[in-house]
Design a protein around this motif. Sequence first.
Motif, PDB file in Angstrom:
ATOM      1  N   CYS A  11       0.834  -1.203   0.000  1.00 33.62           N
ATOM      2  CA  CYS A  11       0.000   0.000   0.000  1.00 33.62           C
ATOM      3  C   CYS A  11       0.873   1.259   0.000  1.00 33.62           C
ATOM      4  O   CYS A  11       1.950   1.281   0.588  1.00 33.62           O
ATOM      5  CB  CYS A  11      -0.888  -0.032   1.243  1.00 33.62           C
ATOM      6  SG  CYS A  11      -1.880   1.444   1.488  1.00 33.62           S
ATOM      7  N   MET A  13      -0.866   4.448   0.484  1.00 37.24           N
ATOM      8  CA  MET A  13      -1.731   5.563   0.866  1.00 37.24           C
ATOM      9  C   MET A  13      -1.038   6.410   1.926  1.00 37.24           C
ATOM     10  O   MET A  13      -1.508   7.486   2.276  1.00 37.24           O
ATOM     11  CB  MET A  13      -3.074   5.047   1.387  1.00 37.24           C
ATOM     12  CG  MET A  13      -3.933   4.372   0.323  1.00 37.24           C
ATOM     13  SD  MET A  13      -4.625   5.495  -0.894  1.00 37.24           S
ATOM     14  CE  MET A  13      -6.158   5.969  -0.083  1.00 37.24           C
ATOM     15  N   CYS A  14       0.039   5.863   2.502  1.00 33.21           N
ATOM     16  CA  CYS A  14       0.885   6.668   3.381  1.00 33.21           C
ATOM     17  C   CYS A  14       2.267   6.036   3.374  1.00 33.21           C
ATOM     18  O   CYS A  14       2.536   5.117   2.605  1.00 33.21           O
ATOM     19  CB  CYS A  14       0.296   6.780   4.787  1.00 33.21           C
ATOM     20  SG  CYS A  14       0.696   5.428   5.896  1.00 33.21           S
ATOM     21  N   GLY A  16       3.617   4.014   5.309  1.00 35.66           N
ATOM     22  CA  GLY A  16       3.754   2.718   5.982  1.00 35.66           C
ATOM     23  C   GLY A  16       4.124   1.577   5.055  1.00 35.66           C
ATOM     24  O   GLY A  16       4.725   0.603   5.465  1.00 35.66           O
ATOM     25  N   VAL A  17       3.745   1.688   3.774  1.00 37.03           N
ATOM     26  CA  VAL A  17       3.904   0.606   2.787  1.00 37.03           C
ATOM     27  C   VAL A  17       3.599  -0.778   3.382  1.00 37.03           C
ATOM     28  O   VAL A  17       4.384  -1.717   3.260  1.00 37.03           O
ATOM     29  CB  VAL A  17       5.267   0.633   2.047  1.00 37.03           C
ATOM     30  CG1 VAL A  17       5.244   1.629   0.931  1.00 37.03           C
ATOM     31  CG2 VAL A  17       6.459   0.908   2.946  1.00 37.03           C
ATOM     32  N   CYS A  18       2.444  -0.890   4.013  1.00 34.18           N
ATOM     33  CA  CYS A  18       2.014  -2.187   4.539  1.00 34.18           C
ATOM     34  C   CYS A  18       1.807  -3.148   3.373  1.00 34.18           C
ATOM     35  O   CYS A  18       1.259  -2.774   2.334  1.00 34.18           O
ATOM     36  CB  CYS A  18       0.690  -2.038   5.286  1.00 34.18           C
ATOM     37  SG  CYS A  18       0.804  -0.940   6.696  1.00 34.18           S
ATOM     38  N   CYS A  46      -5.078  -0.107   7.618  1.00 36.50           N
ATOM     39  CA  CYS A  46      -5.816   0.995   8.252  1.00 36.50           C
ATOM     40  C   CYS A  46      -6.916   1.460   7.296  1.00 36.50           C
ATOM     41  O   CYS A  46      -6.976   1.028   6.145  1.00 36.50           O
ATOM     42  CB  CYS A  46      -4.854   2.131   8.608  1.00 36.50           C
ATOM     43  SG  CYS A  46      -4.530   3.252   7.243  1.00 36.50           S
ATOM     44  N   LYS A  48      -7.288   4.092   5.592  1.00 35.57           N
ATOM     45  CA  LYS A  48      -6.795   4.709   4.348  1.00 35.57           C
ATOM     46  C   LYS A  48      -6.455   3.625   3.326  1.00 35.57           C
ATOM     47  O   LYS A  48      -6.780   3.737   2.147  1.00 35.57           O
ATOM     48  CB  LYS A  48      -5.539   5.561   4.618  1.00 35.57           C
ATOM     49  CG  LYS A  48      -5.781   6.760   5.509  1.00 35.57           C
ATOM     50  CD  LYS A  48      -4.543   7.607   5.668  1.00 35.57           C
ATOM     51  CE  LYS A  48      -3.475   6.986   6.541  1.00 35.57           C
ATOM     52  NZ  LYS A  48      -3.802   6.814   7.955  1.00 35.57           N
ATOM     53  N   GLY A  49      -5.790   2.585   3.798  1.00 37.16           N
ATOM     54  CA  GLY A  49      -5.446   1.490   2.892  1.00 37.16           C
ATOM     55  C   GLY A  49      -6.698   0.833   2.340  1.00 37.16           C
ATOM     56  O   GLY A  49      -6.791   0.530   1.144  1.00 37.16           O
ATOM     57  N   GLY A 180      -1.599   4.658  11.975  1.00 37.14           N
ATOM     58  CA  GLY A 180      -1.347   3.500  11.117  1.00 37.14           C
ATOM     59  C   GLY A 180       0.104   3.318  10.752  1.00 37.14           C
ATOM     60  O   GLY A 180       0.567   2.197  10.594  1.00 37.14           O
ATOM     61  N   ALA A 181       0.830   4.406  10.595  1.00 41.71           N
ATOM     62  CA  ALA A 181       2.220   4.257  10.165  1.00 41.71           C
ATOM     63  C   ALA A 181       2.978   5.546  10.393  1.00 41.71           C
ATOM     64  O   ALA A 181       2.390   6.604  10.597  1.00 41.71           O
ATOM     65  CB  ALA A 181       2.284   3.895   8.685  1.00 41.71           C
TER      66      ALA A 181
HETATM   67  S1  SF4 Z   1      -0.835   2.518   7.453  1.00 38.46           S
HETATM   68 FE1  SF4 Z   1      -2.672   2.376   6.208  1.00 38.46          FE
HETATM   69  S2  SF4 Z   1      -2.394   3.810   4.514  1.00 38.46           S
HETATM   70 FE2  SF4 Z   1      -0.423   3.498   5.460  1.00 38.46          FE
HETATM   71  S3  SF4 Z   1       0.516   1.911   4.223  1.00 38.46           S
HETATM   72 FE3  SF4 Z   1      -0.485   0.888   5.976  1.00 38.46          FE
HETATM   73  S4  SF4 Z   1      -2.542   0.369   5.241  1.00 38.46           S
HETATM   74 FE4  SF4 Z   1      -1.670   1.835   3.789  1.00 38.46          FE
END
Ligand code: SF4
Length: 709
Positions: A11, A13-14, A16-18, A46, A48-49, A180-181
């Motif tokens: 991901c 969206m921030c 974190g690159v989860c 999160c 956002k993801g 989230g990150a």
């Molecule tokens: S914290 Fe949320 S938005 Fe950020 S990378 Fe992880 S899942 Fe995506």
Amino acid sequence: MSEKRVVKSACRMCHGVCQVLVHLDGDRVIKVTGDPDSLTSKGYLCPKGAASPELLYHPDRLKYPLRRAGQRGENKWQRISWDEALDEMAARLTMIKKDSGSEYFGMMQGTGRPYTGFTTRFANAFGTPNFTGVAHLCYFPRWIASLGTLGQLPVADVYGFGNRGPECIVIWGCNITHTGASDGMCGGRVERALRQAKKIIVIDPRRIGPADRADHWLQLRPGTDGALALAMLHVVIAEELYDHEFVEKYTNGFEKLRVHVRPFTPEWAAPITRLKADDIRAAARTYAGARPACIQWGNALDMSMSNYQTARAILILSGICGNIDAPGGDALWVAPEGIKQRSIFRNLEVAGLQFLPPEKAGRRLDGGRFPLCPAVHPPTFWRSIVSGDPYRLRAFWVVGSNPLTTMTNTADVEAGLKLLEYTVVSEIFMTPTAQLADLVLPAASWLEQDEVVNIHKIWCVLARKKVAQIGETMDDREIIIQLARRLGLTEAFPWKNYREYLEWVLEDASLTFEEFCERGMLAGEQRYYKYKTQGFETPSGKLEIYNGMMAILGRDPLPVYREPPLTPVSAPELAKEYPLILTTGAKIRAFFHSEGRQIESLRKANPDPLVEVHPQTASSLGIRDGDWVFIETPHGKVKMRAKLTGIVAPDVVSAQHAWWFPEQAPPDYGYQQSNVNLLFGPMAYDPDTGSESLRSALCRVYPEGESKP
Ligand code: SF4
């Protein structure tokens, strides 16, 4: 019947690159879920993801290059082809370079992105030193402090790769488990580690989630982290709680530090931080006594009057307590082999400074007034466009940023954007900033990108595979490569296209991009205590408590604290009129800076801009929960909804940042209504990095219906 499939991805969206699973029905992305098998994020996702498909298919996405067809701000656009857009850009930039000089072109980007190295490299290769951004108050100060102190940015080792997790976790200015990150760290992993840690220390002016189960919650006055760090150093040294072997063998300058911190007693720090001296002492003892301990730090430390210095104090604290590169401590990660590191955080060459002609380096608009400011100091940058001093830029390219909502001195930003001769904005949605452009380029979102993710996630690289294409959106790096080729910048950008670049990044690992995507992730083989055999990557090979480079620059070689410029302490007269401490920039769970306001599910979770006010204060001001209130400083006033909460101290208000309203009319989209940056004007800046003190200013708050003189 369409085929259902799942693609592993990461991901964006921030930061974190989860690692996530992208679920497709035919070609359509139907949902994104956390990847339970992920070593980095263990299934975390999160809101956002989860909202990624909403962003991908949002009807307001920019889908085609747009050329301005009316006056600036008239919202009249003509759809053009990519060839037309890039040919036009190349022609305008070439003309300006020939007529005025390459430095008359400037660039900026917002927060760190996968293309960070590309943008700076393009600017340098074109021959302009005039690149600006927000790095001086976000992440970079901690990174450069780490480089100068121990050669590498340490990462809180919450992963347990060394067969042990942290005994003690310090959460310092970082609400990561809520948002989230942070800086490539996953909030879900930090939360797991918190559950297992024996000791928790939270340092934050807001009572964030982990404070409820912390052994110590230090609710310091916003912006005084540096004073607290010095006092903790004092306690650890005065009480001989440090790791003597580490200090003797692997540091330099310790005796200087011992003398330096002698005056910084907890009693000295108590009135500055508004903490009890005994609480500072107790927290320092807990930290020094529970090893391994890691420090999960955040952006709050960056937006201050002494960000570099504070980061150095914290790194030294970690070092002398024996936590650097310890399993469960603050680890120095081993990069995966064979991957050409394209993150500027790993490889400075990526930024392309070697391509900038020396005579152009001296043409920087801020004259290099802050030695550790990584790009042109933003307030100085915008002022130079307005004033024409030392000269006025002619062309400007904004990549992934909305400076009208994310930068201070907003009046200068708006005036500057209107004065520029030729402005290009690369974006995902139309924004107030893009409305003032001559050319708008539609950028790809993360689900439309192939990627070897190697920024922010310090210790590994992750795969991201393009699964969708909306209109004619294009990856920012493809845009840059194609423009660079038109301009003949092939030494800096030798690749024919972005895909060729990705294959080049992986070639030494003997992997094709497709094979890399199959693997999903490559990590280095983590080893701890590497400094014992190979030293630190510093000039002395030791952890440099005494920073020789700063001494040469005539700056403080040992950590110092500076009071922010607009506080009850530094500006007591102003505080009579503006009695509340304004802190802003705390990350919002639903949004990533100025992004996401048009995403329905996210907006539902946070429909209006919020300012947190203590109930006692609200009652004395006649404010009820949910009331619209004005927040006012000498520079302006903005409107937000009051959220009454005891998580802030009675004289502190915490206001959300980067608000605008995509649902309102263009060209402004209401950006002046609730944009907290309107409250910040020229101020005394951090003399090392140029940072603005956004975590601590003075304001007053009153109900919307009330007017103030
Ligand atoms: S914290 Fe949320 S938005 Fe950020 S990378 Fe992880 S899942 Fe995506």
